[in-house]
Design a protein around this motif. Structure first.
Motif, PDB file in Angstrom:
ATOM      1  N   ILE A  32      80.809  75.581  11.558  1.00  0.00           N
ATOM      2  CA  ILE A  32      81.313  75.440  10.194  1.00  0.00           C
ATOM      3  C   ILE A  32      82.545  74.548  10.176  1.00  0.00           C
ATOM      4  O   ILE A  32      82.667  73.617   9.357  1.00  0.00           O
ATOM      5  N   LEU A  33      83.478  74.775  11.105  1.00  0.00           N
ATOM      6  CA  LEU A  33      84.719  74.005  11.126  1.00  0.00           C
ATOM      7  C   LEU A  33      84.475  72.549  11.498  1.00  0.00           C
ATOM      8  O   LEU A  33      85.127  71.642  10.962  1.00  0.00           O
ATOM      9  N   VAL A  34      83.540  72.322  12.411  1.00  0.00           N
ATOM     10  CA  VAL A  34      83.204  70.939  12.783  1.00  0.00           C
ATOM     11  C   VAL A  34      82.642  70.194  11.578  1.00  0.00           C
ATOM     12  O   VAL A  34      83.037  69.057  11.279  1.00  0.00           O
ATOM     13  N   LYS A  35      81.716  70.852  10.855  1.00  0.00           N
ATOM     14  CA  LYS A  35      81.126  70.231   9.665  1.00  0.00           C
ATOM     15  C   LYS A  35      82.185  70.012   8.588  1.00  0.00           C
ATOM     16  O   LYS A  35      82.202  68.968   7.913  1.00  0.00           O
ATOM     17  N   LEU A  36      83.099  70.985   8.443  1.00  0.00           N
ATOM     18  CA  LEU A  36      84.144  70.871   7.419  1.00  0.00           C
ATOM     19  C   LEU A  36      85.094  69.722   7.732  1.00  0.00           C
ATOM     20  O   LEU A  36      85.508  68.982   6.822  1.00  0.00           O
ATOM     21  N   ASP A  37      85.440  69.538   9.019  1.00  0.00           N
ATOM     22  CA  ASP A  37      86.302  68.419   9.411  1.00  0.00           C
ATOM     23  C   ASP A  37      85.641  67.086   9.073  1.00  0.00           C
ATOM     24  O   ASP A  37      86.284  66.148   8.581  1.00  0.00           O
ATOM     25  N   LYS A  38      84.343  66.986   9.353  1.00  0.00           N
ATOM     26  CA  LYS A  38      83.621  65.743   9.056  1.00  0.00           C
ATOM     27  C   LYS A  38      83.610  65.467   7.546  1.00  0.00           C
ATOM     28  O   LYS A  38      83.815  64.335   7.097  1.00  0.00           O
ATOM     29  N   LEU A  39      83.372  66.529   6.784  1.00  0.00           N
ATOM     30  CA  LEU A  39      83.365  66.363   5.327  1.00  0.00           C
ATOM     31  C   LEU A  39      84.745  65.937   4.824  1.00  0.00           C
ATOM     32  O   LEU A  39      84.848  65.084   3.922  1.00  0.00           O
ATOM     33  N   ASN A  40      85.806  66.526   5.387  1.00  0.00           N
ATOM     34  CA  ASN A  40      87.165  66.160   4.969  1.00  0.00           C
ATOM     35  C   ASN A  40      87.446  64.687   5.241  1.00  0.00           C
ATOM     36  O   ASN A  40      88.073  63.992   4.425  1.00  0.00           O
ATOM     37  N   MET A  41      86.982  64.212   6.387  1.00  0.00           N
ATOM     38  CA  MET A  41      87.181  62.799   6.712  1.00  0.00           C
ATOM     39  C   MET A  41      86.432  61.910   5.734  1.00  0.00           C
ATOM     40  O   MET A  41      86.960  60.914   5.242  1.00  0.00           O
TER      41      MET A  41
END
Length: 787
Positions: free
Chosen positions: A661-670
């Motif tokens: 979840i956190l990996v996907k969220l970081d990508k989305l934030n970028m």
């Protein structure tokens, strides 16, 4: 000589002796005291063989035997009746009375209809049987035909015939016609007086029932127990609880001793009035006269104490029962649920289920409703599955009790399954089932399906209209809500307080100030509906959210009663948004007195200090919370993926897929930052560094739930998330961006309303971007509407 077979014996008989023997055999077969369906069929075969249908007595006896054994179809009845060469009135009378005794009323009317073609005229003894059959079948058209025959046959002066017509019209809910017949009866006995009085009582015509009751006594006819019970039951069933209790008291004062039926009829009214003193007196009468052994009385006493909130007394009566009876169990489980003791209700239910007690549909429905109404929605669905596994058929009460559980947790798939079940069982047309489905689809974010269910209803009632307006309001569709309101008025339906809560809530959601004032003023001026606390809260929300805080405060001061926490919470929420410290202090002080242990009030007030950088004051409020042992309620969201419901807490790391979840969220934030999105760190009202604020925002539960859904579902599949608090500005902006980047429709239901994100936009039009206190103001109103 021994006889091997009937045929070997027959050759030794002369024709005359053979016929005599067969006639004797037929007579033996038609012996009503010993004969069965087999004997009737055997006799029937011999009658056909010997051509004895011309013998009216034999044929009549055969028909009566068939009738008594419930073995005569319409086709067989018509065939036999048509073949009678010389029927007599006695033949038909015997058959009709046999059918009436065995409650085969359709056969009574079918047989009665053969009299005319046979040239036979019913007499005053036979006609009442036909009228009673019409009454039992609620066959008004046939009843009117028999009435017409009575009028032309000179039976209008026969008291028995006329009394039968009174009962028939009462059964068919034609009370004015019944009264006309009643007034024409030359000699009226207590039975017909009691029937007419009970008829008025059942229709809620209290004054007419009382007037007729006293008129009966003036004519010298004394009421009996049936008369009193009929009035008490009728008043209770139509909601005239005070009148039911008054009649019971009058009955006692005049020396009539109530029986078990009387007591079990009056106790529900006592419970509805929550008159525990009166209830205890009736209970004392029950004990004194030994009526506690009556199972209906016992369950009525338990139910009464439950409605009066007397759990201890209710439990004592339940425990004193010598032999457990299903009615008492149902009343006890319902009473526990009504008093918020849902866990105890479940424990009692499981205890008796484990004893292999045969639970009926009322028991299962009571427990399902209890779970659904007390936040145990998953348990409600599980119990429903157990109910089906046990072979208990749900009814039109079970389904409306279960459907809200699906809506509460947005379990759309289960809701659709139950919808299909209602269609399969033919109960979708029930107005309460339809209304529950309207509400369920709205709570699951499918307002179009909600409206479709409403449009397919044959005769929507006020509950149905309110359900569809509530759905539109929940989705922020003020124009549609107002449109439905006017369509409802045009249909002739009168609005109630819930209707106006829906309309004013929708206006508040969308900032429709003029419309809000118009409908608020029209409540008492045009529709005779006095504003209640929730309507004032809607108006305070509407004014304050638009920045008209002073006007909202003046409105509060002019209220005709003391404002509650809902009203002050609406004002405090807007003071936080508009950084109004002076009014915020006033609202907060009121809330601290009304709800001293609600952490949301302290948190919301501390936000006002934090927004102004007054960290010492903010810390002081936090210190008060700490001394009181209060903690901020954690934010959590849940999402259904496949057949599993996932709950995610804010900043919680325990979910097994949290790393993904956190990996996907970081990508989305970028990706979002590349497209120009910047985190709204001003929402984090804590004295920390900017980078830490961004990290705090990443942990909000609704973001985590949305990303979990993205990871575990295919491209383009809609996502639905429920949050226990209001959605914050940053999460709202992030989910809008995600809906565009990922090409997803995302539904988020918070405590206030539904947000439908699609192609980078939200259905709320960004009007609702303000953080309210937990379940306060409009959020509390929306929660009340949903429940």
């Amino acid at each position: 000589m021994s006889r091997a077979t009937n045929s070997s014996y027959d050759i030794f008989l002369s024709p005359n002796s053979y016929a005599a023997a067969m006639f004797h055999a037929i007579s033996q077969c038609l012996n009503s005291t010993t004969s069965s369906v087999f004997h009737a069929r055997l006799a029937h075969a011999h009658i056909l063989k010997l051509g004895l249908f011309s013998d009216t007595q034999i044929t009549t006896t055969l028909l009566s035997l068939y009738a008594n054994n419930n073995n005569l179809s319409f086709s067989k009845l018509n065939l036999i009746l048509s073949s009678l060469p010389h029927p007599t009135l006695f033949s038909f009378s015997s058959l009709i009375h046999s059918f009436a005794r065995s409650l085969h009323f359709r056969h009574v009317l079918a047989t009665f209809s053969h009299l005319g073609p046979k040239g036979l005229v019913p007499d005053a003894y036979l006609t009442p049987s036909a009228i009673k059959a019409c009454a039992a079948l609620h066959a008004l058209s046939q009843g009117k035909q028999v009435h017409a025959f009575v009028s032309v046959s000179g039976f209008a002066s026969d008291s028995i015939v006329m009394s039968s017509l009174v009962h028939m019209y009462l059964k068919c809910d034609r009370i004015s016609d019944a009264r006309k017949m009643f007034d024409r009866i030359p000699e009226r006995d207590v039975v017909v007086w009691s029937a007419m009085i009970a008829g008025y009582s059942r229709h809620g015509l209290v004054d007419e029932a009382k007037e007729l009751f006293f008129e009966m006594r003036e004519e010298g006819v004394e009421p009996n127990l049936v008369s009193w019970n009929g009035m008490i039951t009728g008043f209770r069933n139509t909601g005239a609880y005070v009148d039911a209790v008054v009649m019971f008291q009058m009955m006692l004062s005049e020396g009539f001793w109530p029986d078990g039926s009387t007591v079990s009829c009056v106790l529900p009214s006592v419970g509805q009035l929550e008159d525990v003193v009166m209830g205890a007196q009736v209970h004392g009468y029950v004990i004194k006269h030994g009526l506690e052994l009556d199972k209906f009385v016992a369950s009525a006493v338990i139910d009464m104490y439950g409605k009066c909130g007397c759990v201890l007394e209710m439990s004592r009566v339940f425990g004193e029962g010598d032999e457990m009876e299903i009615g008492s169990l149902n009343a006890f489980v319902t009473g526990l649920s009504r008093n918020g003791m849902v866990d105890d209700a479940l424990e009692v239910f499981k205890k008796f289920k484990d004893r292999d007690m045969e639970l009926n549909v009322v028991t299962w429905t009571s427990v399902i409703a209890s779970c659904s109404q007390n936040g145990k929605d998953l348990e409600a669905l599980e119990i429903f599955r157990d109910m089906q596994a046990d072979g208990v058929e749900p009814n039109v009460v079970t389904i409306p009790s279960l459907i809200p559980a699906c809506g509460n947790i947005s379990a759309l798939m289960y809701g659709k399954e139950i919808h299909c079940f209602s269609l399969k069982k033919g109960i979708f047309d029930d107005v309460y089932v339809g209304s529950a489905l309207i509400d369920m689809y709205a709570k699951c974010g499918r307002i179009q399906l909600s409206r479709r269910c409403f449009d397919r209803m044959l005769a929507p009632n006020l509950v149905s209209w309110n359900a569809v307006m509530k759905g539109y309001a929940m989705h922020g569709k003020a124009k549609e809500t107002i449109e439905m309101f006017h369509v409802m008025l045009q249909s002739g339906q009168k609005p109630d307080s819930i209707t106006f809560t829906c309309v004013l809530s929708a206006c508040a959601q969308n900032g429709f100030t003029d419309e809000g004032w118009h409908y608020y003023n029209s409540m008492s001026n045009e529709h005779d509906v006095e504003p209640k606390m929730e309507h004032y809260a809607c108006m305070v929300t509407l004014l304050s959210r638009l920045g008209k805080l002073e006007e909202a405060y003046s409105f509060i001061k002019d209220m005709p009663f003391e404002p509650d926490a809902c009203v002050w919470g609406a004002l405090l929420s807007s003071c936080r948004v508009h950084h109004n410290l002076s009014l915020g202090k006033i609202a907060a002080e009121k809330l601290f007195l009304l709800e001293p242990n609600n952490p949301g009030n302290y948190i919301l007030f501390s936000y006002i200090y934090a927004s102004k950088g007054m960290w010492e004051e903010e810390n002081r409020i936090r210190g008060v919370m700490k001394r009181k042992g209060l903690r901020k309620n954690p934010g959590y969201s849940w999402i259904k993926v496949g057949h599993k419901i996932h709950m995610l807490l804010a900043s919680d790391q325990s979910h097994p897929q949290m790393k993904e979840i956190l990996v996907k969220l970081d990508k989305l934030n970028m990706d979002m930052k590349k497209s120009g999105y910047l985190p709204k760190t001003n929402f984090v009202l804590q004295d920390v560094e900017e980078q830490d604020k961004e990290q705090i925002l990443c942990g909000h539960s609704e973001k985590l739930a949305v990303v979990l859904g993205l990871i575990n579902t295919g491209p383009g599949q809609p996502l639905q998330v429920i949050k226990n608090l209001r959605i914050c500005d940053d999460c709202h902006a992030v989910i809008k961006a995600i809906s565009k980047l990922e090409g997803r429709e995302i539904y988020v239901r918070d405590t206030n309303r539904f947000h439908h994100f699609k192609d980078g936009a939200c259905s709320c039009g960004d009007f609702c971007l303000m953080e309210g206190r937990q379940l306060s103001g409009l959020g509390m109103l929306a929660e009340n509407l949903r429940n």
